[in-house]
Design an enzyme around this catalytic site. Sequence first.
Site, PDB file in Angstrom:
ATOM      1  N   GLU A  51       0.859  -1.192   0.000  1.00 25.48           N
ATOM      2  CA  GLU A  51       0.000   0.000   0.000  1.00 25.48           C
ATOM      3  C   GLU A  51       0.890   1.234   0.000  1.00 25.48           C
ATOM      4  OE1 GLU A  51      -3.332   0.084  -0.213  1.00 25.48           O
ATOM      5  OE2 GLU A  51      -3.305  -2.098  -0.365  1.00 25.48           O
ATOM      6  N   GLY A  52       0.521   2.235  -0.776  1.00 26.62           N
ATOM      7  CA  GLY A  52       1.292   3.476  -0.801  1.00 26.62           C
ATOM      8  C   GLY A  52       2.236   3.559  -1.988  1.00 26.62           C
ATOM      9  N   CYS A  53       2.324   2.504  -2.760  1.00 25.98           N
ATOM     10  CA  CYS A  53       3.166   2.510  -3.958  1.00 25.98           C
ATOM     11  C   CYS A  53       2.337   3.039  -5.126  1.00 25.98           C
ATOM     12  CB  CYS A  53       3.642   1.088  -4.280  1.00 25.98           C
ATOM     13  SG  CYS A  53       5.374   0.831  -3.970  1.00 25.98           S
ATOM     14  N   GLN A  54       2.919   3.936  -5.894  1.00 32.16           N
ATOM     15  CA  GLN A  54       2.263   4.475  -7.087  1.00 32.16           C
ATOM     16  C   GLN A  54       2.069   3.346  -8.103  1.00 32.16           C
ATOM     17  OE1 GLN A  54       4.775   7.234  -9.146  1.00 32.16           O
ATOM     18  NE2 GLN A  54       3.133   7.982 -10.461  1.00 32.16           N
ATOM     19  N   SER A  55       3.090   2.541  -8.249  1.00 29.71           N
ATOM     20  CA  SER A  55       2.991   1.382  -9.139  1.00 29.71           C
ATOM     21  C   SER A  55       2.603   0.171  -8.284  1.00 29.71           C
ATOM     22  CB  SER A  55       4.338   1.143  -9.824  1.00 29.71           C
ATOM     23  OG  SER A  55       5.341   1.046  -8.851  1.00 29.71           O
TER      24      SER A  55
END
Length: 144
Positions: A49-53
């Site tokens: 969670e929190g990753c753009q990709s």
Amino acid sequence: MTINQQQNEIIEEFADIDDWMDRYAYIIDLGNALPPIDEKYRTPEYLIEGCQSRAWLHAALTPDGKIEFTADSDAIIVKGIISMLVKVLSGHTPDEIMDSDLYFIDRIGLSEHLSPTRSNGLAALVKQMKLYAVAYKAKIDSSK
């Protein structure tokens, strides 16, 4: 090899690469060399969670009490960053991982060359790796 020795090795590898386009190319090469994660871990449960990709992380405790990480991403730069984190933290005990200071990210200049969303994703990935260490430490302690 200790966590700090692994970090120092990465810092040395980057020391000879001055141009950031060349550094990105090297990071991409590292990502391409990352062993693939088992398809059964490419699920929402293992998504960071929190990753753009999209990035997946799985951890397993070995019989000798060390954690082995496998990971993957659908973004080539992220996959390269993940490969460095896996190289540094895999094969170490929960205590070693929890106590680690991942200074190599700053020393190779990566933190100043990431977009805010990539920096957030990197922080989320490191946090998740340390959370796995906390969980496995608790599991080890409860089985004593």
